[in-house]
Write an enzyme that holds these catalytic residues in place. Structure first.
Site, PDB file in Angstrom:
ATOM      1  N   LYS A 163     -16.285  -6.566   3.742  1.00  0.00           N
ATOM      2  CA  LYS A 163     -17.451  -7.104   4.449  1.00  0.00           C
ATOM      3  C   LYS A 163     -18.752  -6.546   3.882  1.00  0.00           C
ATOM      4  CE  LYS A 163     -16.003  -8.466   9.113  1.00  0.00           C
ATOM      5  NZ  LYS A 163     -16.246  -8.206  10.545  1.00  0.00           N
TER       6      LYS A 163
ATOM      7  N   TYR B 205       4.921  -5.711  16.997  1.00  0.00           N
ATOM      8  CA  TYR B 205       5.138  -4.862  15.810  1.00  0.00           C
ATOM      9  C   TYR B 205       5.652  -3.489  16.229  1.00  0.00           C
ATOM     10  CZ  TYR B 205       3.975  -2.182  11.585  1.00  0.00           C
ATOM     11  OH  TYR B 205       4.026  -1.358  10.483  1.00  0.00           O
TER      12      TYR B 205
ATOM     13  N   LEU C 106       0.826  -1.213   0.000  1.00  0.00           N
ATOM     14  CA  LEU C 106       0.000   0.000   0.000  1.00  0.00           C
ATOM     15  C   LEU C 106       0.857   1.259   0.000  1.00  0.00           C
ATOM     16  CD1 LEU C 106      -2.804   1.399   0.373  1.00  0.00           C
ATOM     17  CD2 LEU C 106      -2.467   1.113   2.841  1.00  0.00           C
TER      18      LEU C 106
ATOM     19  N   LYS D 236       9.208  -1.446  15.343  1.00  0.00           N
ATOM     20  CA  LYS D 236       9.239  -0.122  14.720  1.00  0.00           C
ATOM     21  C   LYS D 236      10.007   0.891  15.581  1.00  0.00           C
ATOM     22  CE  LYS D 236       7.187  -0.671  10.781  1.00  0.00           C
ATOM     23  NZ  LYS D 236       7.944  -0.434   9.531  1.00  0.00           N
TER      24      LYS D 236
ATOM     25  N   SER E  53       4.968   3.717  12.370  1.00  0.00           N
ATOM     26  CA  SER E  53       3.520   3.612  12.542  1.00  0.00           C
ATOM     27  C   SER E  53       3.147   4.308  13.845  1.00  0.00           C
ATOM     28  CB  SER E  53       3.118   2.139  12.600  1.00  0.00           C
ATOM     29  OG  SER E  53       1.834   1.984  13.164  1.00  0.00           O
TER      30      SER E  53
END
Length: 318
Positions: free
Chosen positions: A188, A137, A15, A141, A108
């Site tokens: 969804k 995670y 992305l 980072k 992030s």
């Protein structure tokens, strides 16, 4: 960066990386280097070092990472901490040892403490406990940020770290097991519409607040900062506005054209109650996001429909 500078976009299929690559191409940068994970395994130090030795890279956008939503982070913490530590350690160290002029590390906002004051200021890093569901995670980072800072201090490198808020857009991950909340909701609602389901189930209470940045806006900010920012301080990238997950769900429901009901499964975890970034520093440097959430959701849904067409064509070939 000069238009002919040799620029490596690590993670160009994801992305973030694909958006940065598009932006660089739009801006007229002509000497761009990209490698798929099968061509270059960034977890392998020998492969990474050989790549940097042979390519003479000038600039690096380090957007490669193992990423996922709350389900994936919860179930595979070892994979998240191991793979991300390996990727960033290999790239940052090889960049230094092979004379890269400047590197951007993409982190992030999950690096911030779970209960930090809102909006999240850059100086809140390491002032409290992390959200348990994505701690592995986040720690990886944070290590990347500190590695960039440490190399700058010890070796005089020009490595910068940016912290994007929640992202969405073209080339998103729409797998319900591993995706983030916005692409998961798009899928969804679309599938509920296609299958005439009477309701869509949403994890949690719907009350946590989140901020969402369109991926092409992030790419614009990244190229801007690579050209205009130097320093050891991290920089938040966001829009400076948030909304409840419940509000987001109703917006996506409208974009998709689904006419059923929403049901909230309160037995499922909510995650961090609120995650809004303070973008004062970014605005002071001269950059602001330009894509509204309504515009971005429309583009993201079109991207999802294109993704479905590609998925269908791939399955037919098989």
């Amino acid at each position: 960066m000069n238009k002919d500078s040799k620029i490596y976009v690590a993670g160009h299929r994801g992305l973030v990386g694909s958006a940065i690559l598009r932006k660089l191409q739009e801006e007229g940068y002509t000497n761009l280097v990209c490698k798929t994970s099968s061509e270059l395994d960034l977890r392998d130090p020998l492969q990474v070092d050989s790549f940097f030795k042979n390519e003479n890279i000038d600039y690096v956008f380090l957007a490669a990472a193992k990423v996922g939503g709350i389900v994936a982070n919860n179930e595979y913490p070892a994979d998240f901490i191991r793979d991300n530590l390996l990727i960033q350690t290999n790239v940052i160290d090889s960049a230094y040892r092979n004379g890269v002029e400047k590197l951007m590390f993409l982190g992030s906002t999950c690096i911030y403490p779970k209960m930090a004051p809102q909006p999240l200021k850059e100086e809140y890093l390491l002032t409290g406990e992390l959200e348990p569901t994505n701690e592995a995670y986040a720690i990886a980072k944070i290590a990347g940020i500190k590695m960039c800072e440490s190399y700058n201090r010890q070796y005089g490198t020009k490595y910068i770290s940016v912290m994007p808020t929640n992202l969405y857009g073209v080339n998103d991950n729409f797998d319900l097991e591993t995706s983030h909340v916005l692409p998961a909701l798009l899928r969804k609602f679309h599938e509920a519409k296609e299958n005439n389901k009477p309701f869509v189930e949403i994890w949690g209470t719907g009350t946590p607040k989140r901020e969402f940045l369109y991926s092409d806006d992030l790419a614009d900010a990244c190229v801007f900062l690579m050209n205009n920012y130097e320093g050891n301080e991290i920089v938040n990238i966001g829009v400076g506005e948030d909304l409840e997950i419940k509000e987001l769900a109703y917006k996506i429901k409208d974009v998709v054209g689904y006419e059923g009901e929403l049901q909230f499964d309160t037995s499922k975890p909510d995650g961090t109650p609120r995650k809004l970034v303070d973008v004062t520093k970014l605005h002071s440097l001269g950059w602001k996001a330009s894509t509204t959430l309504d515009e971005g959701l429309q583009k993201a849904y079109e991207g999802f429909l294109n993704y479905l067409e590609t998925e269908k064509a791939t399955n037919l070939v098989r």
